[in-house]
Design a protein around this motif. Sequence first.
Motif, PDB file in Angstrom:
ATOM      1  N   THR A 154       0.954  -1.251  -0.049  1.00 47.54           N
ATOM      2  CA  THR A 154       0.072  -0.098   0.074  1.00 47.54           C
ATOM      3  C   THR A 154       0.847   1.000   0.049  1.00 47.54           C
ATOM      4  O   THR A 154       0.546   2.192  -0.615  1.00 47.54           O
ATOM      5  CB  THR A 154      -0.879  -0.068   1.316  1.00 47.54           C
ATOM      6  N   GLN A 155       1.929   1.071   0.802  1.00 50.47           N
ATOM      7  CA  GLN A 155       2.949   2.368   0.729  1.00 50.47           C
ATOM      8  C   GLN A 155       3.755   2.587  -0.636  1.00 50.47           C
ATOM      9  O   GLN A 155       3.569   3.843  -1.213  1.00 50.47           O
ATOM     10  CB  GLN A 155       3.958   1.955   1.637  1.00 50.47           C
ATOM     11  N   GLN A 156       3.844   1.457  -1.535  1.00 51.75           N
ATOM     12  CA  GLN A 156       4.313   1.644  -2.846  1.00 51.75           C
ATOM     13  C   GLN A 156       3.312   2.261  -3.758  1.00 51.75           C
ATOM     14  O   GLN A 156       3.659   2.994  -4.406  1.00 51.75           O
ATOM     15  CB  GLN A 156       4.807   0.396  -3.173  1.00 51.75           C
ATOM     16  N   LYS A 157       2.069   1.795  -3.566  1.00 50.48           N
ATOM     17  CA  LYS A 157       1.007   2.354  -4.320  1.00 50.48           C
ATOM     18  C   LYS A 157       0.816   3.724  -4.015  1.00 50.48           C
ATOM     19  O   LYS A 157       0.803   4.462  -5.068  1.00 50.48           O
ATOM     20  CB  LYS A 157      -0.276   1.481  -3.984  1.00 50.48           C
ATOM     21  N   GLY A 158       0.862   4.340  -2.844  1.00 52.32           N
ATOM     22  CA  GLY A 158       0.631   5.558  -2.501  1.00 52.32           C
ATOM     23  C   GLY A 158       2.034   6.452  -3.170  1.00 52.32           C
ATOM     24  O   GLY A 158       1.673   7.475  -3.852  1.00 52.32           O
ATOM     25  N   GLY A 160       3.521   5.767  -5.800  1.00 52.37           N
ATOM     26  CA  GLY A 160       3.420   6.009  -6.970  1.00 52.37           C
ATOM     27  C   GLY A 160       2.291   6.935  -7.816  1.00 52.37           C
ATOM     28  O   GLY A 160       2.471   7.445  -8.530  1.00 52.37           O
ATOM     29  N   LYS A 161       1.161   6.901  -6.756  1.00 52.71           N
ATOM     30  CA  LYS A 161       0.200   8.072  -7.239  1.00 52.71           C
ATOM     31  C   LYS A 161       1.038   9.330  -6.850  1.00 52.71           C
ATOM     32  O   LYS A 161       0.664  10.399  -7.903  1.00 52.71           O
ATOM     33  CB  LYS A 161      -0.863   7.928  -6.226  1.00 52.71           C
ATOM     34  N   ILE A 162       1.909   9.561  -6.099  1.00 49.63           N
ATOM     35  CA  ILE A 162       2.509  10.824  -5.966  1.00 49.63           C
ATOM     36  C   ILE A 162       3.182  10.992  -7.030  1.00 49.63           C
ATOM     37  O   ILE A 162       3.412  12.219  -7.750  1.00 49.63           O
ATOM     38  CB  ILE A 162       3.466  10.847  -4.663  1.00 49.63           C
ATOM     39  N   ILE A 163       4.351  10.074  -7.547  1.00 52.44           N
ATOM     40  CA  ILE A 163       4.954  10.371  -8.748  1.00 52.44           C
ATOM     41  C   ILE A 163       4.203  10.651 -10.051  1.00 52.44           C
ATOM     42  O   ILE A 163       4.385  11.464 -10.919  1.00 52.44           O
ATOM     43  CB  ILE A 163       6.035   9.095  -8.820  1.00 52.44           C
ATOM     44  N   GLN A 164       3.041   9.852 -10.166  1.00 58.75           N
ATOM     45  CA  GLN A 164       2.075  10.039 -11.242  1.00 58.75           C
ATOM     46  C   GLN A 164       1.542  11.441 -11.122  1.00 58.75           C
ATOM     47  O   GLN A 164       1.435  12.165 -12.238  1.00 58.75           O
ATOM     48  CB  GLN A 164       1.121   9.094 -11.138  1.00 58.75           C
ATOM     49  N   CYS A 165       1.027  11.955 -10.278  1.00 62.82           N
ATOM     50  CA  CYS A 165       0.341  13.445 -10.090  1.00 62.82           C
ATOM     51  C   CYS A 165       1.532  14.168 -10.104  1.00 62.82           C
ATOM     52  O   CYS A 165       1.126  15.123 -11.024  1.00 62.82           O
ATOM     53  CB  CYS A 165      -0.006  13.577  -8.563  1.00 62.82           C
ATOM     54  N   LEU A 166       2.742  14.228  -9.674  1.00 59.77           N
ATOM     55  CA  LEU A 166       3.612  15.179  -9.936  1.00 59.77           C
ATOM     56  C   LEU A 166       4.075  15.264 -11.349  1.00 59.77           C
ATOM     57  O   LEU A 166       4.383  16.440 -11.965  1.00 59.77           O
ATOM     58  CB  LEU A 166       4.782  15.226  -9.091  1.00 59.77           C
ATOM     59  N   SER A 167       4.434  14.260 -12.108  1.00 57.33           N
ATOM     60  CA  SER A 167       4.760  14.088 -13.371  1.00 57.33           C
ATOM     61  C   SER A 167       3.771  14.915 -14.405  1.00 57.33           C
ATOM     62  O   SER A 167       4.222  15.493 -15.156  1.00 57.33           O
ATOM     63  CB  SER A 167       5.074  12.613 -13.864  1.00 57.33           C
ATOM     64  N   GLU A 168       2.437  14.179 -14.155  1.00 60.96           N
ATOM     65  CA  GLU A 168       1.343  14.902 -14.840  1.00 60.96           C
ATOM     66  C   GLU A 168       1.271  16.479 -14.781  1.00 60.96           C
ATOM     67  O   GLU A 168       1.264  17.147 -15.727  1.00 60.96           O
ATOM     68  CB  GLU A 168       0.111  14.386 -14.744  1.00 60.96           C
ATOM     69  N   PHE A 169       1.317  16.950 -13.609  1.00 63.67           N
ATOM     70  CA  PHE A 169       1.249  18.167 -13.122  1.00 63.67           C
ATOM     71  C   PHE A 169       2.359  19.066 -14.015  1.00 63.67           C
ATOM     72  O   PHE A 169       2.188  20.005 -14.811  1.00 63.67           O
ATOM     73  CB  PHE A 169       1.312  18.581 -11.828  1.00 63.67           C
ATOM     74  N   PHE A 170       3.544  18.628 -13.879  1.00 68.25           N
ATOM     75  CA  PHE A 170       4.663  19.399 -14.445  1.00 68.25           C
ATOM     76  C   PHE A 170       4.807  19.132 -15.732  1.00 68.25           C
ATOM     77  O   PHE A 170       5.236  20.039 -16.502  1.00 68.25           O
ATOM     78  CB  PHE A 170       5.902  19.095 -13.711  1.00 68.25           C
ATOM     79  N   TYR A 171       4.382  18.009 -16.157  1.00 71.19           N
ATOM     80  CA  TYR A 171       4.409  17.789 -17.761  1.00 71.19           C
ATOM     81  C   TYR A 171       3.311  18.818 -18.515  1.00 71.19           C
ATOM     82  O   TYR A 171       3.658  19.523 -19.655  1.00 71.19           O
ATOM     83  CB  TYR A 171       3.765  16.509 -18.129  1.00 71.19           C
ATOM     84  N   ASP A 172       2.176  19.044 -17.620  1.00 73.68           N
ATOM     85  CA  ASP A 172       1.176  20.087 -18.325  1.00 73.68           C
ATOM     86  C   ASP A 172       1.770  21.613 -18.417  1.00 73.68           C
ATOM     87  O   ASP A 172       1.443  22.281 -19.125  1.00 73.68           O
ATOM     88  CB  ASP A 172       0.050  19.858 -17.538  1.00 73.68           C
TER      89      ASP A 172
END
Length: 238
Positions: A154-158, A160-172
């Motif tokens: 569950t920690q790794q899943k969380g 992963g969500k943090i990295i995904q959110c940051l990557s999408e935000f800064f990509y945009d």
Amino acid sequence: QSLEAAIMDWSDDIAYSVHDLEDFVRAGKIPLHRVIESKEAQNDFLNGIRQRWMNSGKEQMINEFSRYENAFLRLIEIMELLYTEPYRGTVKQEQSLVFLSSILVNRYINGVYLREEYSEELPPLVWDENLVDEVEVLKEFTWEFVIDDVALATQQKGQGKIIQCLSEFFYDQANSDSEGSWKYFPAMFRDFLQMEEDKKERARLAIDYVASMTEAEAIRLFQRISGYSIGSIMDVGR
């Protein structure tokens, strides 16, 4: 594979299998004493290996599973001579754990030697297959008791969500035409973005920025972006 690469691979295997076992026993994550003492725990462990290999499509290893069962039993014979109780950090236990690691490391270092005749078709090293099987089984202790643990999963899943959110935000933001969209980047990355007109290169810069963060920095920034924590105007850096 070059000789150097073959040695490095085998060294990595030894490190991941033996030293991870030592570290996670010490951390209380791997109940080595229970696996050594209990036939039920041993069967559960072997069934766990079999199931993981089935799920990952390792058909050949499943078909030859008796090899790995034998390797497991050899390891138990070694371990039960040195380690038979829950780890509490006593001097005696610490000495036994370090001694066990030393025995295993030396066992696997001495289980490989140079091929006598050079061949482009064959690897430059020759391994004792029994010891290769043992190393494979040792790796499974970490899978069984650490990697597949609910808390870690569950920690790794969380994370992963943090990295995904940051990557999408800064990509945009990197590819946005809106004025001021780059203000979320540090000054150095804003300068790099200014010099790049290619959107692919800007996307690369966004990913590089996320990759440059420490875990703590990524968590703090995610909390601010998502609104979980507004932080302070006096916060320095990310």
